[in-house]
Write a protein that holds these residues in place. Structure first.
Motif: not given
Length: 138
Positions: A19-23, A59-62, A81-87
Motif C-alpha cells: 500500500x505504501x508502494x502504491x502511494x 502495488x495493488x496486486x501485491x 506479493x513479494x514477486x510483485x514488489x521485486x518486479x
C-alpha cells in the motif's frame, strides 16, 4: 514451517508495504507529469509513465496478494506479493533511473522485473486455484 499467526502477520505486513508502494507510485506519476514534462524528451516521459503505470498496478496486486496470504495463510499468495514488489523495484525502478540518469543500459534490467511480474501472477493464480479447491469449488 511458519505458524498460522506468523503467516497472517507476514501477509498483513506485505499488504502494508505494498500500500505504501502504491502511494509512492501516485507521487512518482505526478512528479513525472508535472516535474519532468519540460525536462526530458517525450520518449523518456513515456518511459516514466510506463514505469508509474506498472508500479501502481503491481502495488495493488501485491496488496491483494498480501490480504489473501493473511486471511488464508497462503504461501503462494505471499510469494506472489513479494514477486510483485521485486518486479516493481527491478522494472519500474530501472525505468525511473533510466529517465533520471539518462543511462540506456539500465533498460536491460527491466526484463528481470517483467519476469518477476509474470512469476507473481502465476503464483497468485496458483494460490487462488488452491483456495478454490479447498472450498470445493473445482
Amino acid at each position: 514451517m511458519l505458524s498460522r499467526k506468523v503467516r497472517a502477520e507476514h501477509g498483513w505486513r506485505l499488504a502494508a508495504v505494498a500500500a505504501a508502494l502504491g502511494g509512492l507510485a501516485v507521487a512518482l506519476g505526478a512528479f513525472g507529469t508535472h516535474g519532468l514534462a519540460d525536462a526530458v524528451s517525450p520518449d523518456r516521459l513515456a518511459t516514466w509513465r510506463t514505469a508509474a503505470q506498472y508500479h501502481l498496478v503491481h502495488a495493488l496486486a501485491a496488496v491483494g496478494a498480501g490480504v489473501l496470504a493473511a486471511m488464508r495463510g497462503s504461501s503462494s499468495a505471499r510469494w506472489a506479493g513479494w514477486l510483485f514488489l521485486a518486479g516493481v523495484v527491478l522494472f519500474s525502478g530501472s525505468l525511473y533511473a533510466l529517465v533520471l540518469l539518462d543511462l540506456g543500459v539500465l533498460g536491460a534490467v527491466a526484463p528481470l522485473g517483467g519476469l518477476a511480474f509474470v512469476a507473481g501472477w502465476g503464483a497468485l493464480a496458483a494460490a487462488l486455484w488452491r483456495d478454490g479447491e479447498r472450498k470445493g469449488l473445482s
